[in-house]
Write a protein that holds these residues in place. Structure first.
Motif, PDB file in Angstrom:
ATOM      1  N   SER A 183       4.617  -9.765  13.025  1.00  0.00           N
ATOM      2  CA  SER A 183       3.652  -9.931  14.121  1.00  0.00           C
ATOM      3  C   SER A 183       2.274  -9.429  13.721  1.00  0.00           C
ATOM      4  N   SER A 184       2.234  -8.406  12.888  1.00  0.00           N
ATOM      5  CA  SER A 184       0.926  -7.942  12.387  1.00  0.00           C
ATOM      6  C   SER A 184       0.228  -9.076  11.656  1.00  0.00           C
ATOM      7  N   LEU A 185       0.992  -9.809  10.885  1.00  0.00           N
ATOM      8  CA  LEU A 185       0.414 -10.938  10.149  1.00  0.00           C
ATOM      9  C   LEU A 185      -0.049 -12.027  11.113  1.00  0.00           C
ATOM     10  N   ASP A 189       0.831  -1.215   0.000  1.00  0.00           N
ATOM     11  CA  ASP A 189       0.000   0.000   0.000  1.00  0.00           C
ATOM     12  C   ASP A 189       0.863   1.260   0.000  1.00  0.00           C
ATOM     13  N   LEU A 190       2.132   1.140   0.333  1.00  0.00           N
ATOM     14  CA  LEU A 190       2.999   2.327   0.401  1.00  0.00           C
ATOM     15  C   LEU A 190       3.535   2.681  -0.981  1.00  0.00           C
ATOM     16  N   PRO A 191       3.728   3.972  -1.243  1.00  0.00           N
ATOM     17  CA  PRO A 191       4.153   4.401  -2.586  1.00  0.00           C
ATOM     18  C   PRO A 191       5.510   3.827  -3.020  1.00  0.00           C
ATOM     19  N   ALA A 230      13.334  -8.739   8.632  1.00  0.00           N
ATOM     20  CA  ALA A 230      13.886  -7.665   9.451  1.00  0.00           C
ATOM     21  C   ALA A 230      12.799  -7.105  10.358  1.00  0.00           C
ATOM     22  N   SER A 231      13.238  -6.408  11.383  1.00  0.00           N
ATOM     23  CA  SER A 231      12.330  -5.763  12.313  1.00  0.00           C
ATOM     24  C   SER A 231      11.458  -4.749  11.576  1.00  0.00           C
ATOM     25  N   GLY A 232      10.172  -4.740  11.895  1.00  0.00           N
ATOM     26  CA  GLY A 232       9.293  -3.727  11.323  1.00  0.00           C
ATOM     27  C   GLY A 232       8.690  -4.067   9.980  1.00  0.00           C
ATOM     28  N   THR A 233       8.862  -5.302   9.507  1.00  0.00           N
ATOM     29  CA  THR A 233       8.303  -5.643   8.196  1.00  0.00           C
ATOM     30  C   THR A 233       6.839  -6.070   8.286  1.00  0.00           C
ATOM     31  N   LEU A 274       1.640  -8.511  -0.287  1.00  0.00           N
ATOM     32  CA  LEU A 274       0.590  -8.342   0.712  1.00  0.00           C
ATOM     33  C   LEU A 274       0.553  -6.912   1.194  1.00  0.00           C
ATOM     34  N   SER A 275      -0.582  -6.609   1.800  1.00  0.00           N
ATOM     35  CA  SER A 275      -0.667  -5.395   2.562  1.00  0.00           C
ATOM     36  C   SER A 275      -1.459  -5.777   3.801  1.00  0.00           C
ATOM     37  N   VAL A 276      -0.726  -6.311   4.776  1.00  0.00           N
ATOM     38  CA  VAL A 276      -1.359  -6.916   5.950  1.00  0.00           C
ATOM     39  C   VAL A 276      -2.292  -5.921   6.623  1.00  0.00           C
TER      40      VAL A 276
END
Ligand SMILES: Nc1nc2c(ncn2[C@@H]2O[C@H](COP(=O)(O)OP(=O)(O)OP(=O)(O)O)[C@@H](O)[C@H]2O)c(=O)[nH]1
Ligand SMILES: [Mg+2]
Ligand SMILES: [Zn+2]
Length: 299
Positions: free
Chosen positions: A178-180, A121-123, A172-175, A145-147
């Motif tokens: 955990s959101s997934l 979703d990011l440009p 890597a951290s922040g990808t 994906l765009s979790v």
């Protein structure tokens, strides 16, 4: 003695799941703690300070073992996997070296790896896509994906891929790993909280690998892991490295020297392919960097 499954590892402390689904704190018998998440173990009960505690007596043979090291110590961190999902993103922009290292580690352990580009979703996702182009060209399985922005689409895409299988999430951290996990296993977050509370006794690490069942029947699982900075590959023999580079493989055996290291040797099929842009120069540079590390450094 009963069997169990290691579902979380915090140094020498483990969480063990019994066959009927109960979760217990467990410690290894003796000094060595070789168990990792995904290990099937034989365990026993002892009394410690008036409380029943599980002791890991032995490990069952493993189907496979995914390794990774950092500067401090060797970390072999999950066993008995069906696949690895390597999560990359444009924010933070992924490191091609880390991606290659994860691919080498999975290949060396004979585990399939799927590259997952999250946050499309990011440009600047387009930039990440371009950087992944050589990986698509070499036939790596890949999905986007765009979790966070497209949870329903994420569920629809991943459910068939994850069903009935044990999947390790790497990245890597922040990808968005955990959101997934929280999307696929809504109760995961609270359970993580409980587990770390149960383990406050003397340990203050927050980085741990943790197993989550995807279904009531406990047939599919997703393993969340801490984001990495270092990704050492000391388990890999330098001489085998080229064979774990998917884009190098078809050309191996075509160099003038059978023991060619694909550095600057004459008539090297790999450096020739790099010169002709059939292999990306980034990949070759990363290969040389890892080779150097495997030949010189012993962490
Ligand atoms: N824009 C965007 N942000 C996302 C997406 N998925 C996750 N994020 C955000 O990315 C940030 C990091 O997500 P986490 O799930 O904590 O990442 P992680 O990979 O588990 O990180 P570590 O646990 O540190 O390894 C959070 O702010 C999320 O909201 C997405 O699809 N799009
Ligand atoms: Mg996380
Ligand atoms: Zn060569």
């Amino acid at each position: 003695m009963p069997n169990g499954l290691i579902v979380a590892a915090f140094g020498r402390h483990f969480i063990l799941e019994t066959e009927d689904g109960q979760r217990l704190q467990a410690h290894p018998r003796g000094k060595r703690s070789e168990a990792v998440v995904g290990d099937r173990v034989v365990w026993n009960t002892t009394q410690a300070g008036g409380e029943a505690q599980a002791v890991i007596e032995s490990l069952q043979p493993r189907r496979n073992l995914m390794h990774r090291q950092d500067m401090v110590r060797t970390k072999s961190f999950a066993a008995n996997l069906d696949q690895v999902l390597m999560m990359v993103a444009s924010q933070p922009m992924f490191s091609e070296s880390q991606l290659t290292r994860a691919m080498v580690a999975a290949h060396a352990a004979d585990i399939e790896l799927v590259i997952v580009l999250n946050k499309v979703d990011l440009p600047d996702a387009e930039l990440a896509r371009q950087r992944l182009q050589p990986y698509a060209a070499m036939g790596m399985p890949m999905l986007e994906l765009s979790v966070k922005a497209e949870p329903a689409a994420t569920l629809a895409q991943l459910t068939p891929l994850l069903q009935g299988r044990c999947t390790l999430l790497l990245g890597a951290s922040g990808t968005g790993k955990s959101s997934l996990v929280n999307l696929l296993v809504p109760q995961a977050q609270s359970r993580v909280g409980e587990l770390s509370q149960a383990l406050q006794a003397g340990k203050h690490t927050t980085t741990h690998t943790c197993w989550h069942w995807l279904d009531e029947g406990r047939t599919g699982a997703l393993i969340d892991s801490p984001g990495f900075q270092e990704f050492g590959l000391q388990q890999v023999a330098a001489a085998d490295l080229a064979s774990y580079m998917r884009d190098f493989r078809p050309l191996l055996g075509q160099c003038r020297f059978s023991n060619c290291q694909h550095r600057q040797e004459p008539d090297c099929a790999i450096t020739k392919a790099v010169a002709e842009s059939r292999i990306s120069s980034h990949r070759h540079r990363i290969y040389l960097e890892i080779l150097e590390e495997l030949q010189t450094r012993r962490w």
